[in-house]
Structure formats: structure tokens, C-alpha cells
Design a protein around this motif. Sequence first.
Motif, mmCIF file in Angstrom:
data_model
loop_
_atom_site.group_PDB
_atom_site.id
_atom_site.type_symbol
_atom_site.label_atom_id
_atom_site.label_comp_id
_atom_site.label_asym_id
_atom_site.label_seq_id
_atom_site.Cartn_x
_atom_site.Cartn_y
_atom_site.Cartn_z
ATOM 1 N N THR A 155 18.404 15.778 12.015
ATOM 2 C CA THR A 155 19.713 15.503 11.429
ATOM 3 C C THR A 155 19.798 14.087 10.893
ATOM 4 O OG1 THR A 155 20.773 17.050 12.952
ATOM 5 C CG2 THR A 155 22.200 15.430 11.893
ATOM 6 N N ASP A 156 19.106 13.149 11.550
ATOM 7 C CA ASP A 156 19.250 11.731 11.214
ATOM 8 C C ASP A 156 18.029 11.112 10.546
ATOM 9 O OD1 ASP A 156 21.905 11.294 12.442
ATOM 10 O OD2 ASP A 156 20.845 11.771 14.303
ATOM 11 N N TYR A 157 16.861 11.752 10.665
ATOM 12 C CA TYR A 157 15.628 11.137 10.179
ATOM 13 C C TYR A 157 14.754 12.164 9.470
ATOM 14 C CZ TYR A 157 16.584 7.154 13.306
ATOM 15 O OH TYR A 157 17.153 6.080 13.935
ATOM 16 N N ASN A 158 14.010 11.686 8.476
ATOM 17 C CA ASN A 158 12.882 12.435 7.931
ATOM 18 C C ASN A 158 11.620 11.970 8.651
ATOM 19 O OD1 ASN A 158 14.214 13.994 6.028
ATOM 20 N ND2 ASN A 158 14.063 12.424 4.425
ATOM 21 N N TYR A 159 10.855 12.898 9.156
ATOM 22 C CA TYR A 159 9.619 12.577 9.868
ATOM 23 C C TYR A 159 8.435 12.696 8.907
ATOM 24 C CZ TYR A 159 5.643 13.234 13.068
ATOM 25 O OH TYR A 159 4.425 13.141 13.714
ATOM 26 N N HIS A 160 7.626 11.621 8.816
ATOM 27 C CA HIS A 160 6.418 11.611 7.991
ATOM 28 C C HIS A 160 5.230 11.347 8.903
ATOM 29 C CE1 HIS A 160 8.764 11.196 4.186
ATOM 30 N NE2 HIS A 160 9.596 10.526 4.971
ATOM 31 N N HIS A 161 4.213 12.174 8.808
ATOM 32 C CA HIS A 161 3.018 11.988 9.625
ATOM 33 C C HIS A 161 1.833 11.695 8.723
ATOM 34 C CE1 HIS A 161 -0.545 13.584 12.007
ATOM 35 N NE2 HIS A 161 -0.116 12.528 12.678
ATOM 36 N N LEU A 162 1.115 10.617 9.034
ATOM 37 C CA LEU A 162 -0.072 10.241 8.279
ATOM 38 C C LEU A 162 -1.267 10.287 9.223
ATOM 39 C CD1 LEU A 162 -1.377 9.160 5.694
ATOM 40 C CD2 LEU A 162 -0.783 6.850 6.441
ATOM 41 N N ALA A 163 -2.048 11.353 9.137
ATOM 42 C CA ALA A 163 -3.208 11.508 10.014
ATOM 43 C C ALA A 163 -4.324 10.570 9.574
ATOM 44 C CB ALA A 163 -3.694 12.956 9.986
ATOM 45 N N VAL A 164 -5.127 10.128 10.535
ATOM 46 C CA VAL A 164 -6.286 9.299 10.217
ATOM 47 C C VAL A 164 -7.284 10.157 9.450
ATOM 48 C CG1 VAL A 164 -8.249 8.054 11.201
ATOM 49 C CG2 VAL A 164 -5.959 7.773 12.191
ATOM 50 N N GLY A 165 -7.729 9.659 8.271
ATOM 51 C CA GLY A 165 -8.660 10.436 7.462
ATOM 52 C C GLY A 165 -9.098 9.671 6.237
ATOM 53 N N ASP A 166 -9.729 10.378 5.329
ATOM 54 C CA ASP A 166 -10.327 9.736 4.157
ATOM 55 C C ASP A 166 -9.298 9.152 3.201
ATOM 56 O OD1 ASP A 166 -12.771 10.448 5.150
ATOM 57 O OD2 ASP A 166 -12.896 12.314 3.979
ATOM 58 N N ALA A 167 -8.083 9.687 3.181
ATOM 59 C CA ALA A 167 -7.089 9.233 2.201
ATOM 60 C C ALA A 167 -6.215 8.098 2.726
ATOM 61 C CB ALA A 167 -6.211 10.411 1.773
ATOM 62 N N PRO B 163 -5.242 4.531 0.090
ATOM 63 C CA PRO B 163 -4.173 4.577 -0.927
ATOM 64 C C PRO B 163 -2.788 4.793 -0.322
ATOM 65 C CG PRO B 163 -5.552 6.536 -1.052
ATOM 66 C CD PRO B 163 -6.257 5.577 -0.151
ATOM 67 N N LYS B 164 -2.730 5.558 0.758
ATOM 68 C CA LYS B 164 -1.424 5.787 1.374
ATOM 69 C C LYS B 164 -0.918 4.520 2.062
ATOM 70 C CE LYS B 164 -2.069 10.751 1.903
ATOM 71 N NZ LYS B 164 -2.330 11.882 2.829
ATOM 72 N N LEU B 165 -1.806 3.766 2.677
ATOM 73 C CA LEU B 165 -1.390 2.508 3.286
ATOM 74 C C LEU B 165 -0.979 1.496 2.217
ATOM 75 C CD1 LEU B 165 -3.953 2.085 6.202
ATOM 76 C CD2 LEU B 165 -1.591 2.882 6.297
ATOM 77 N N GLU B 166 -1.617 1.558 1.065
ATOM 78 C CA GLU B 166 -1.193 0.687 -0.042
ATOM 79 C C GLU B 166 0.216 1.057 -0.498
ATOM 80 O OE1 GLU B 166 -4.257 1.230 -2.911
ATOM 81 O OE2 GLU B 166 -5.641 -0.191 -1.948
ATOM 82 N N GLN B 167 0.513 2.357 -0.546
ATOM 83 C CA GLN B 167 1.880 2.794 -0.866
ATOM 84 C C GLN B 167 2.868 2.239 0.162
ATOM 85 O OE1 GLN B 167 2.267 7.023 -1.244
ATOM 86 N NE2 GLN B 167 0.330 7.227 -2.355
ATOM 87 N N PHE B 168 2.486 2.363 1.415
ATOM 88 C CA PHE B 168 3.367 1.915 2.489
ATOM 89 C C PHE B 168 3.638 0.419 2.395
ATOM 90 C CE2 PHE B 168 3.915 0.495 6.982
ATOM 91 C CZ PHE B 168 5.133 1.126 7.215
ATOM 92 N N ASN B 169 2.617 -0.370 2.097
ATOM 93 C CA ASN B 169 2.796 -1.816 1.987
ATOM 94 C C ASN B 169 3.704 -2.189 0.820
ATOM 95 O OD1 ASN B 169 1.334 -2.671 4.245
ATOM 96 N ND2 ASN B 169 -0.618 -2.548 3.144
#
Length: 535
Positions: A30-42, A45-51
Motif C-alpha cells: 500500500t505504501d511502497y513499491n518493492y524493487h529487487h536487484l539480484a546479484v548477477g551479470d547486469a 549498469p543498474k548500479l549506475e542507474q541507481f547512482n
Amino acid sequence: MNGESYFMKSQNRIIHFGGQKLVVSDEIATDYNYHHLAVGDAMTPKLEQFNRILESTFNKSEDIIIFSADFMSYLDQIVLEKLPSYQIFYENLAGVSDDNVRILTLKGAQPVELQDQGRQIFQYIHNYYARKAQGMSLNNSIIDIAERYKSSVVKKGSSEFEITGDFGPEFNQIMQWKQGFIWMGALNIYPEIELESAKIDYFYRVYQQTDTGVKFWDISPELHAKGGLIHDFGVYREPLNFALFIKGSGTVRVGNINVRRALPDDNFLAVGGRRLADKRVGSRELGYYFNAGDLKPPLNVYFAGSRQAETFEGRWMMGGFDAPFILFVDPRLTNGAFYRGDGFEERIIATIEEKLSALNFDKSQLNIGGLSMGAYAALYYGARMQPHAILAGKPLANIGGLTVKSRLTTPYGWDLAMNTVLLLKGKLNEANAQEIDREFWDVFLTADFSATTFAIAHMLNDTDLPFQSIFDHLKANYPMSKLVHKGIEGRHNDDSPGITNWFIKQFYGILMTDFGRDYPAEELNPDEMWEIDNE
């Protein structure tokens, strides 16, 4: 994925790095969107997005970060300085560098168990983050006093009673608060009481009408010493009511009953907030909230003004500057006591010095500001600490003068000032009023302001007009010091938004000019940051 789509925000986010995907409860969804980023090859680029998100608005958000154990080896790829304080959780710190441990510690990161697929952490987030932390004190003017003790009661100011007498060998109800309290859920109830004799014993009783009759919970001195009653009262049905029982003989001083959302451990008024109080049971309190920001100079200190709500004023305003900050709040008496008093003043200074040391800053990297009652504290503690800058809006300096003038020259009651003189001096008279003002000016006029910038916005028709005295003193003794000022027509509360917006602009100006900070143009419009209560 392109841009920042992986972490797209439609509401507050829980971003979970590494580990197994957690099971999101309906309450959290109800209050949050949950995003999960598993450790892997990608990952990269995803950490660059996050930064990129961190470089924009993340430190000003209510988003939650969870680091699973298998992600900790990637921690160097995240700009940890930009993470929001007290909103970081980790499984363990094995293998984490000393520098990163220091950052996480300053950020108030908390250990967490994730073996239950997220049940405990999501419940914790729901209880203490999704629900707004808040508090208030009951109205001490709406009270019934037992008939046989009315002649023994002296009202001291608008928030304290002094009761002297022989109350008998058995407990008798002395007072009942007629203001019913309608918040429910998990609450912390903390009364203020001072005993002048070891021959007195007491307890507070909290009542609630339920479908099965009246339930009650008692706050004994032993429970009081542990921080008061913490209880989950469930959903609202009927208001809570309160009474005080006493036995023995002597004098007792009865202050506020504070009712707040319950928080875990030693958190006070908000996750990350801390309590300043002496060791006496039922003692009065101040609160502070430290946020490490981006760990770069300066440290900004903000003293809240007088307010009924027991919350940390200015959280998003000060967070908007990105720099580390401390918020102070004074919930004593009726809306505060100007941050003065034995047992508190040295602890306020020690708290600021402790955070400067933790950040490896010195006093040349310290700014102190506040509005109204908070401006008094900014001037007083600024004089004691001689920071880089003192910023004051609607400044007050003469608590005693306000007390003496209250009924003749002001549209405001200024019970705040009279209560403060009573608290600090014991009696309300002209000599004590003059003494408390002399204490302020003795500190201010003997301080070294040769390296301090002043920014002061004042009301030209205010009841207390300290600006001219401040101006004359600085001009005569520190002609090379910088003083930026603005006078606005009206009395104390006639243009609070104008005062606050000017105050914020001066903060931005000092941070950009003196500390080399840069802000997007849209952030320099303080109209979007108005969150200060009128006093």
C-alpha cells in the motif's frame, strides 16, 4: 533497461540489493513499491542507474534500502554518502571496508534478519516508517482536581501544578485530565512529574472504555523510569483518559502528559531522534535528530520554534541542503522553554561538538539557525560556540521583557515566556525577568564574532525588537563582520512565510558562496519547502 526505468518511482520505494526476493505484505504494498536487484551479470549498469538517482533527490526521499549479505562486495560501487540516513538496513558487515562501515554508522544503518522472507523487516517498516511519527501533550488547563485537595494546589504558569499536602496512607485520585485522547495504535505515554519528598508515591492510570468494560494501564515510578508506558491500543473506538494517584505527604509538581507514537529502542519522536534528559524519573526532555547528509561541510543546526506538535520541525527543509544537519526540538511546558535550563545547555553544546568531531569538522564549518523561539536559541548558542554563520528569523532575545510587556503591548499571550521564567527562576517577578535577559546579553555581548556571518530577518513591529541592539554591537565591535538583514512590516506572526523563505534563501547563499555547494535552479525556490508552523 534505459534511463532510470528499473527504479521507476510512482510512490516510496524499498530497494533490495542481493539475496532472495522477499515476500511483500499487503500492508507494505500500500505504501511502497518493492524493487529487487539480484546479484548477477547486469549489476554494473543498474548500479549506475541507481547512482544517478542518488545524485538527484534520493537523500530527500522516504525510500528504504536493504543490503543482503551477498551484495556487500559491491558496496564500493554505490555512492553511500548519498543514501538517506536511518533508512538503510543490512544483513552483516563482513568484508566491508572501514571507510564504508564509518559511513553506514554515521547514516544510522541498522542490522536486519532476512531469513523469514522479509516478514519482520516489512512489519518494522510499516510500524515505524509508513506511519508518521508524531506526539503532543495533553492540555493542562482542562483538569479536574479532587475537591479535598483543591486548596492545596497552586497553578504555576499554564502547564504545571504544585500540590502540597498529606494524601494519606492509601492511593487517592488527585487529578483527572478531561481531554480525551483519540490516537490509537502503539503509543508511548510519558508524564512529567517531580517529587520533593521521598515520602510521596504515585502512579498514573490510563483508562479506555471497551466493548467489555473499562480497561486501564498504570504507569508506576519503575515503569516511568524506563521511559513510560508503551502499549498498542489497537484501532480507535473510545478516547483514552488519564488520572494521577498519590499517597504519602509532601510536595509534588505535575507537568505535561506527553503522548507519542511508540518507537523502538532509544529512538525519540522519529527513527534516529534522540532524547536529552537528566536521570530523574519524570524529568522534562529535549530532543535532537542528527542526519549525516552527504558528509561534506558544513554541519547545519536548526532549532525549532514554539509548537504544539512534538515532532522534528524542518526535516525536509534542512535535508534539501544535502549537508549534514541537527534538528533540536523543545517540547517542555506549553510549546517550549527557549532551550534554556541547567542540565540542558551544556548537553546541547556537547551534542553539536560530538557531531562535528564525528564528521571531522571544526566550528568554522558550523552554521546555527532558527525561527522565533529557535532564533533565540540560534543567537544564544551561536554566541557560545561562535560558528561560521548564525541565521535568525523573527529573533527573540528578551524572554523577561516579553513577560513584563505581555498583557500591555502584544496581541499574543506569550505564556511561553512567562512559563520559561517560572521554570528557570522558580518565581515570576520583574527581578527574575530582568535576570534571565541579562544572562542572554552577557553571553552575546562577550562572544567573539570576528569570524561569524549573521543573517537576520525581523518583524519591524514585533513585541521584542533585539535587532537594533545586535546591529549596534556588531557595528561597534566587529565592523568587518558580515551582517545580512531584512526588516518586514508587521508583528511577530504577520508574515511567517516571508520570513521563512528569506531564511532559506540565506542558507542557500551561505552554502553556495562559503562552502562551494551547487544546487539546481528549481531547488532555489523556497516556496516549495514551506513546512514551518506559525507560532
